[in-house]
Each structure stands twice: as C-alpha cells, then as structure tokens.
Design a protein around this motif. Structure first.
Motif, mmCIF file in Angstrom:
data_model
loop_
_atom_site.group_PDB
_atom_site.id
_atom_site.type_symbol
_atom_site.label_atom_id
_atom_site.label_comp_id
_atom_site.label_asym_id
_atom_site.label_seq_id
_atom_site.Cartn_x
_atom_site.Cartn_y
_atom_site.Cartn_z
ATOM 1 N N LEU A 106 0.812 -1.216 0.000
ATOM 2 C CA LEU A 106 0.000 0.000 0.000
ATOM 3 C C LEU A 106 0.845 1.267 0.000
ATOM 4 O O LEU A 106 1.889 1.343 0.660
ATOM 5 C CB LEU A 106 -0.932 0.017 1.212
ATOM 6 C CG LEU A 106 -1.984 -1.098 1.288
ATOM 7 C CD1 LEU A 106 -2.797 -0.969 2.563
ATOM 8 C CD2 LEU A 106 -2.880 -1.078 0.066
ATOM 9 N N THR A 107 0.355 2.277 -0.715
ATOM 10 C CA THR A 107 1.001 3.584 -0.816
ATOM 11 C C THR A 107 -0.035 4.663 -0.566
ATOM 12 O O THR A 107 -1.192 4.535 -0.986
ATOM 13 C CB THR A 107 1.625 3.781 -2.209
ATOM 14 O OG1 THR A 107 2.613 2.775 -2.436
ATOM 15 C CG2 THR A 107 2.275 5.160 -2.335
ATOM 16 N N GLU A 108 0.366 5.733 0.127
ATOM 17 C CA GLU A 108 -0.542 6.850 0.348
ATOM 18 C C GLU A 108 -0.847 7.543 -0.982
ATOM 19 O O GLU A 108 0.068 7.774 -1.783
ATOM 20 C CB GLU A 108 0.080 7.874 1.301
ATOM 21 C CG GLU A 108 0.236 7.400 2.732
ATOM 22 C CD GLU A 108 -1.074 7.415 3.501
ATOM 23 O OE1 GLU A 108 -2.120 7.750 2.893
ATOM 24 O OE2 GLU A 108 -1.051 7.090 4.691
ATOM 25 N N PRO A 109 -2.132 7.896 -1.238
ATOM 26 C CA PRO A 109 -2.449 8.668 -2.450
ATOM 27 C C PRO A 109 -1.620 9.950 -2.516
ATOM 28 O O PRO A 109 -1.355 10.588 -1.492
ATOM 29 C CB PRO A 109 -3.944 8.968 -2.290
ATOM 30 C CG PRO A 109 -4.453 7.867 -1.409
ATOM 31 C CD PRO A 109 -3.336 7.564 -0.456
ATOM 32 N N GLY A 110 -1.180 10.296 -3.713
ATOM 33 C CA GLY A 110 -0.368 11.483 -3.906
ATOM 34 C C GLY A 110 1.115 11.213 -3.956
ATOM 35 O O GLY A 110 1.894 12.070 -4.379
ATOM 36 N N ARG A 111 1.537 10.026 -3.521
ATOM 37 C CA ARG A 111 2.948 9.669 -3.567
ATOM 38 C C ARG A 111 3.221 8.778 -4.778
ATOM 39 O O ARG A 111 2.324 8.090 -5.272
ATOM 40 C CB ARG A 111 3.356 8.947 -2.280
ATOM 41 C CG ARG A 111 3.243 9.826 -1.035
ATOM 42 C CD ARG A 111 3.673 9.096 0.214
ATOM 43 N NE ARG A 111 3.523 9.936 1.387
ATOM 44 C CZ ARG A 111 3.770 9.519 2.637
ATOM 45 N NH1 ARG A 111 4.185 8.268 2.840
ATOM 46 N NH2 ARG A 111 3.602 10.343 3.654
ATOM 47 N N LEU A 115 4.067 5.704 -7.061
ATOM 48 C CA LEU A 115 3.850 4.271 -6.890
ATOM 49 C C LEU A 115 5.119 3.502 -7.246
ATOM 50 O O LEU A 115 5.687 3.670 -8.322
ATOM 51 C CB LEU A 115 2.708 3.789 -7.786
ATOM 52 C CG LEU A 115 1.283 3.855 -7.264
ATOM 53 C CD1 LEU A 115 0.321 3.304 -8.314
ATOM 54 C CD2 LEU A 115 1.128 3.093 -5.958
ATOM 55 N N ILE A 170 0.066 -0.434 -4.783
ATOM 56 C CA ILE A 170 -1.235 0.156 -5.099
ATOM 57 C C ILE A 170 -1.524 1.250 -4.069
ATOM 58 O O ILE A 170 -0.952 1.273 -2.978
ATOM 59 C CB ILE A 170 -2.371 -0.896 -5.066
ATOM 60 C CG1 ILE A 170 -2.482 -1.542 -3.673
ATOM 61 C CG2 ILE A 170 -2.176 -1.942 -6.154
ATOM 62 C CD1 ILE A 170 -3.676 -2.456 -3.511
ATOM 63 N N TYR A 171 -2.398 2.166 -4.434
ATOM 64 C CA TYR A 171 -2.797 3.208 -3.496
ATOM 65 C C TYR A 171 -3.796 2.655 -2.475
ATOM 66 O O TYR A 171 -4.615 1.786 -2.785
ATOM 67 C CB TYR A 171 -3.411 4.385 -4.241
ATOM 68 C CG TYR A 171 -2.405 5.201 -5.024
ATOM 69 C CD1 TYR A 171 -1.345 5.833 -4.378
ATOM 70 C CD2 TYR A 171 -2.508 5.346 -6.404
ATOM 71 C CE1 TYR A 171 -0.419 6.580 -5.076
ATOM 72 C CE2 TYR A 171 -1.594 6.093 -7.119
ATOM 73 C CZ TYR A 171 -0.538 6.708 -6.455
ATOM 74 O OH TYR A 171 0.371 7.448 -7.151
ATOM 75 N N ASP A 172 -3.713 3.191 -1.268
ATOM 76 C CA ASP A 172 -4.617 2.779 -0.193
ATOM 77 C C ASP A 172 -5.966 3.470 -0.371
ATOM 78 O O ASP A 172 -6.131 4.635 0.005
ATOM 79 C CB ASP A 172 -4.001 3.133 1.161
ATOM 80 C CG ASP A 172 -4.881 2.706 2.326
ATOM 81 O OD1 ASP A 172 -5.856 1.973 2.098
ATOM 82 O OD2 ASP A 172 -4.573 3.107 3.467
ATOM 83 N N ALA A 173 -6.918 2.758 -0.950
ATOM 84 C CA ALA A 173 -8.260 3.300 -1.167
ATOM 85 C C ALA A 173 -9.183 3.038 0.020
ATOM 86 O O ALA A 173 -10.087 3.822 0.310
ATOM 87 C CB ALA A 173 -8.868 2.693 -2.430
#
Length: 415
Positions: free
Chosen positions: A196-201, A203, A208-211
């Motif tokens: 998981l990655t924080e949105p805006g950072r 990839l 994947i982004y943390d939704a």
C-alpha cells in the motif's frame, strides 16, 4: 428464485451475518458521558435524553392561508354570505376580537378571538367594505389550532435519535437553543499491507494506493465517529501488536482493513490473538467473508478484508450497527425496496450475497435492477457507478431474470 437449504456447495463453518452483527454489538456499550451543544453544532449527534415540548406548536391559533377569518355560525347554510370586514391582522400583529363579520387575515397571523374558520381570499368577492363568502365553506377550514402539531408536554424525539436537519428545525420551533447529546465514539483506523502507498505519492513497482482508508474514514464520519487515523501499517506482527495496544488505550473501537484472511502475510489475526482475543473471522456473506471480530487489550476490534467492495459491505452490515450501539443511537433497519432483476445469476447456497446494481425505470413504471459488469470484490468503480445493492438470501442458488428482488439504495444504508 429457486434454491434448497444446505445444497451442494454450502460453506461449512461460517457464521451468519445476523449472528456476526449480534456478537459484535454484544461486545460494546454506549460510550459514557453527555454534553450540551447548541443546535447549530448538533447535526448528526445522538440525543442523550428524550425531548419533551415545553410549549405548544403552533403556540397560538393562526391562519394557514391569506383570507378572511369568520365565525362559521354566521355563514348561511347552502348560500353565499355577505359580511362586513371588521379588521385586519398580519403575522406578528396582536390578536383581535371578532364580532359578527369577517376579519382580513394573512398566513401565520393569529386568528381573532371568536373566529373558528378561515376562507381563502381566492374564494371570496369584495364589495366595498363587505366580503361575499361562498356557500361551500367548512367549519375549521384553513385554521391551525394551538398545539395541533405538538402539544406541550408531548415527547417529540426519543433518546437515541441521531439528529437530522429536520429534527433541528423542530427543536428550534419549540424554542430550544441547546440540546443534550452523547459523546461520539473515538475510533482508531489503519490499513495493513506492504503493497500500500498513500495517495499522492509515487507508486513503486507492484504497489497500489490505499483506497480503503479513505472510504472508511468517510463511512466512520457518517456513522458519527471521531476518527484517529493511524495510516498504513506494514505486515510485521510485532509492530501490529504494538499499534493495537496503543490504539486500545486511546479509543473506543479499532477498525482495520487487510490482513485478516489466511495468507502467509496476513498477520492481523496473530497480532490480535497476542494482545486480546478473536471471536470470529468468517462470515457467510459475499463479498466480505473474512471479517475478524474480537478485542485488543479490552477494546472492541473489527478487522475488515482487503478488497474494497468487501470492506464496504462488511462495514455497512457489521461495523455500522456496532458503531450505532457505541454512540447510544437507536439502530434502524435499512429500508428495502422491491425491484425486478434484469439479469440471471447463480450463487452458492449458505451465503448471503450482495450484488451491485443500477436502476432503470421502464415506461410501464417497473423498476429494473441491472447488475454492474464489475463483479469482483476489488472493483471500486462498481461501487461508485451503481445505485445500491441487491440482496440474495442464503438459501438461494439461482436467480431468474424477472424475479422480484430486495434492493437497498446506498443512501438508505448510510443514515
């Protein structure tokens, strides 16, 4: 719709959704404490005590229309009546006293003493200082009597009511400036997963982004919780256990997503067992089977799956009722609407299944539910682009197109 209980393909060892919700709710009691808030800050808060009207509503008899106040006994039965106009009252004016005649009156104005009927101005004819009233006038027409909406001493809202804008309007009309409400539950929230990655950072490869956390923050806020966002935690059992203990000491509930299935990297269950207990973790629903319910260091815990649709379903049907109990709110069953299935569907017996659908209204007025093409539990687009959920009962194995199905609109699920 056809099906047979316990048919081929039934999952063994799963707990029903109803039992899961009951077990989760049994773990919690309302958060203690009461505070008094001004009405302008009370939207969405839960009433700590019933509200009893201190005044009548309306507080005085008044006119529902612009027209003429009269005594019904002065009107001629079955014929027009000519009466002199004796006075005039607008909203905010003092109360007049009516003799034999008519009184010009406007909407909201106090009805003069002695009057018991108001005739709409559209139905009368003026003739100099007199008014001609129609023959079909009805006793009590267009007159709002004192207390006919709410009588003094009447309970108007019960304890446990989650206040809505229309409730605040009623309280204001009754003269209340402030209201006693319960404290909000404090909920710790985190996601787990090395991917998981924080949105805006940027990839990284295979990330994947943390939704889920963004969705859960919004859902928790709608449920009336104060959210303590702990971010993304890595798949490391000791670190997870430490965060669980810290969250338990500061919050009333812990909610996580990811790490509650049976994979080698799913460590939340192990961390929970090290600092608390696990009551159940397999619920007979699709999507959303792996849901962990337990406690961490004495604080209730709900571990939701990693797939976003499963997160949404698990939150709405398991976490939401638990949060209502924590908040001291009266739980309200979602309103179910009938719709016609515009599709054929097969499922396993033994699990309650939730299908994302859009609604279509035919020319004959029938409402048709169309299944969204994105069926996977990871399809966020299917949530954003659908209108609600069709619920298929545990015993059902085959849904025929044209069958009547229960439909739950998202708006009705989220309070």
């Amino acid at each position: 719709m056809t099906g047979r209980p316990g048919g081929a393909g039934t999952d063994i060892g799963l707990i029903s959704l109803d039992e899961a919700g009951a077990r989760a709710a049994a773990r919690v009691a309302p958060v203690p404490g009461v505070l008094e808030l001004p009405l302008v800050e009370a939207d969405g808060r839960v009433l700590a005590e019933a509200v009893v009207a201190r005044v009548d509503l309306p507080p005085f008899a008044n006119s529902a229309v612009d027209g003429y106040a009269v005594r019904f006994a002065d009107l001629r039965p079955g014929a027009e009546t000519r009466l002199p106009v004796l006075g005039r009252t607008a909203a905010g004016d003092p109360v007049g006293t009516l003799g034999r005649g008519a009184w010009r009156i406007f909407t909201g104005a106090p009805v003069p003493d002695g009057a018991d009927t108001v005739v709409m101005q559209e139905d009368v004819t003026l003739s100099g200082d007199e008014v001609i009233l129609p023959s079909q006038s009805r006793l009590g027409a267009n007159l709002r009597r004192a207390g006919e909406d709410v009588a003094r001493g009447q309970e108007v809202l019960p304890a446990g009511r989650r206040l809505r804008p229309r409730d605040l309007g009623l309280l204001a009309a009754l003269g209340l400036e402030r209201v006693r409400v319960r404290h909000r539950p404090r909920v710790a929230l985190f996601s787990t997963g090395d991917e998981l990655t924080e949105p805006g950072r940027p990839l990284k490869p295979a990330a994947i982004y943390d939704a889920n956390r963004a969705m859960l923050r919004a859902l928790l806020a709608r449920a009336g919780a104060d959210v303590v966002d702990l971010g993304i935690l890595r798949d490391e059992p000791t670190d997870l256990e430490r965060h669980l203990r810290e969250a338990a000491g500061a919050c009333d509930l812990i909610v996580t997503s990811g790490g509650v299935s049976v994979g080698d990297a799913d460590h939340v269950k192990a961390a929970l067992s090290a600092c608390g207990s696990l009551d159940l973790w397999r619920v007979a629903i699709k999507p959303g089977k792996p849901i962990a319910i337990g406690e961490a260091a004495g604080t209730p815990f709900i571990g939701l799956p990693g797939n976003p649709v499963a997160v949404f379903v698990g939150f709405v049907f398991v976490a939401w009722p638990l949060l209502a109990r924590l908040a001291g709110a009266t739980a309200e069953a979602p309103v179910v609407f009938p719709a016609k299935a515009g599709f054929h569907h097969r499922k396993k017996a033994g699990r309650r299944e939730f299908l994302r659908v859009t609604l279509e209204r035919r020319d004959d007025g029938a409402v048709i539910a169309r299944k969204h093409p994105g069926e996977g539990a990871a399809s966020l687009a299917s949530l954003a682009q659908s209108d609600g959920l069709v619920v298929l009962a545990e015993e059902l194995e085959q849904l025929e197109e044209g069958s009547t199905v229960p439909f739950l609109p998202y708006a009705g699920l989220l309070g």
